[in-house]
Design a protein around this motif. Structure first.
Motif, PDB file in Angstrom:
ATOM      1  N   GLU A 200       0.852  -1.195   0.000  1.00 21.10           N
ATOM      2  CA  GLU A 200       0.000   0.000   0.000  1.00 21.10           C
ATOM      3  C   GLU A 200       0.882   1.237   0.000  1.00 21.10           C
ATOM      4  N   SER A 201       0.269   2.342  -0.426  1.00 25.69           N
ATOM      5  CA  SER A 201       0.985   3.620  -0.441  1.00 25.69           C
ATOM      6  C   SER A 201       0.235   4.602   0.436  1.00 25.69           C
ATOM      7  N   ARG A 202       0.925   5.158   1.403  1.00 25.12           N
ATOM      8  CA  ARG A 202       0.346   6.137   2.310  1.00 25.12           C
ATOM      9  C   ARG A 202       1.285   7.334   2.428  1.00 25.12           C
ATOM     10  N   GLY A 203       0.709   8.518   2.151  1.00 24.60           N
ATOM     11  CA  GLY A 203       1.525   9.730   2.232  1.00 24.60           C
ATOM     12  C   GLY A 203       2.677   9.721   1.239  1.00 24.60           C
ATOM     13  N   GLY A 204       2.515   9.014   0.133  1.00 25.15           N
ATOM     14  CA  GLY A 204       3.578   8.966  -0.876  1.00 25.15           C
ATOM     15  C   GLY A 204       4.669   7.955  -0.571  1.00 25.15           C
ATOM     16  N   HIS A 205       4.517   7.132   0.488  1.00 29.79           N
ATOM     17  CA  HIS A 205       5.521   6.128   0.854  1.00 29.79           C
ATOM     18  C   HIS A 205       4.886   4.748   0.788  1.00 29.79           C
ATOM     19  N   PRO A 206       5.629   3.741   0.260  1.00 35.32           N
ATOM     20  CA  PRO A 206       5.076   2.392   0.162  1.00 35.32           C
ATOM     21  C   PRO A 206       5.199   1.641   1.489  1.00 35.32           C
ATOM     22  N   TYR A 207       4.225   0.782   1.743  1.00 32.80           N
ATOM     23  CA  TYR A 207       4.204  -0.084   2.927  1.00 32.80           C
ATOM     24  C   TYR A 207       3.776  -1.477   2.474  1.00 32.80           C
ATOM     25  N   VAL A 208       4.329  -2.504   3.128  1.00 33.45           N
ATOM     26  CA  VAL A 208       3.913  -3.876   2.844  1.00 33.45           C
ATOM     27  C   VAL A 208       3.139  -4.388   4.050  1.00 33.45           C
ATOM     28  N   GLY A 209       2.114  -5.192   3.757  1.00 34.66           N
ATOM     29  CA  GLY A 209       1.341  -5.813   4.823  1.00 34.66           C
ATOM     30  C   GLY A 209       1.869  -7.206   5.108  1.00 34.66           C
ATOM     31  N   VAL A 210       2.060  -7.532   6.370  1.00 29.31           N
ATOM     32  CA  VAL A 210       2.557  -8.847   6.771  1.00 29.31           C
ATOM     33  C   VAL A 210       1.619  -9.423   7.825  1.00 29.31           C
ATOM     34  N   SER A 211       1.522 -10.760   7.837  1.00 29.92           N
ATOM     35  CA  SER A 211       0.706 -11.450   8.832  1.00 29.92           C
ATOM     36  C   SER A 211       1.406 -12.751   9.204  1.00 29.92           C
TER      37      SER A 211
END
Length: 257
Positions: A200-211
């Motif tokens: 996902e991208s939030r505030g112009g920065h990418p993030y990955v979701g982990v579980s």
């Protein structure tokens, strides 16, 4: 006849009623002067007649009536000339006053038109004052919409880029020849004890979701940015559809579904 003179600063404009009143006064003044000249003429005639009666003419002299009439005519001649001059001057004055009345009427009409224009301008200014708060609110709403639109466009561009990279990888994989049997490879490095669920991208920065492995509840998913740690594994880079984790100096490239 001389040109009409300009109004003095202390002259007050007069309307149609005042102009009519002034014309009535001028007519009354003219009648009064005529009456005065008539009284003077009668007085002069009386004096001439009295003087003629006191003089007794000899039998061979001119009759008294002719002498009186001649003296009356001679006495009235200067008065007639003066009266004619006065009437001529009065006519010129009346003409000048009539021209001044016309100029005053035109000035009053222009004043009324200017007053109407000023009233209309004031009404427009009041309407603009009422519209100003509404315009400010609209400007603020447009600014908020523009910011939200920019964020959405940025997120959509990142998603499009990700899809293009995946498509390119699929094309390359389809065009590759069948792999040739190779010698056994060394054991793969250990994998992180969690699964990567997406990016996902939030505030112009990418993030990955982990579980955690084996768990699929949304409550168990955590977003990790570059530099974050999970179970001793540090996310060092997000590259297209791959996330790189490192632990104890060893890096693992995990594909993002």
């Amino acid at each position: 006849m001389s040109e009409p003179t300009e109004l003095s600063p202390d002259h007050k404009p007069i309307g149609p009623a005042s102009s009519a009143k002034h014309r009535g006064k001028r007519g009354a003044g003219k009648g009064g002067r005529k009456a005065l000249y008539g009284l003077l003429a009668v007085s002069l005639v009386g004096a001439v007649v009295s003087g003629a009666l006191l003089v007794r003419p000899a039998p061979d002299e001119v009759p008294v009536e002719s002498l009186v009439q001649s003296q009356i005519q001679q006495a009235l001649l200067p008065l007639d000339e003066s009266l004619a001059r006065v009437e001529s001057q009065q006519g010129a004055l009346e003409q000048r006053l009539a021209e001044l009345d016309q100029r005053l009427e035109r000035a009053e009409q222009r004043g009324q038109e200017n007053a109407a224009g000023i009233t209309a301008a004031q009404a427009q200014l009041e309407q603009l004052d009422l519209l100003e708060p509404r315009l400010s609110e609209l400007a603020e709403a447009l600014s908020r919409l523009d910011s939200e639109l920019n964020l959405r466009v940025t997120a959509q561009n990142e998603q499009i880029q990700t899809l293009e990279e995946r498509l390119e990888q699929s094309r390359q994989a389809a065009s590759r020849p069948a792999p040739v049997r190779q010698a056994p490879r060394p054991a793969a490095p250990p994998s992180p004890p969690f699964q990567v669920t997406g990016v996902e991208s939030r505030g112009g920065h990418p993030y990955v979701g982990v579980s955690p492995n084996g768990l699929s509840s949304l409550r168990d998913i955590r977003l990790m940015g570059v530099g974050d740690r999970q179970d001793g594994w540090e996310l060092t880079r997000i590259r297209g559809t791959h996330a790189v984790f490192s632990r104890n100096g060893r890096s693992v490239d995990v594909q993002i579904p």
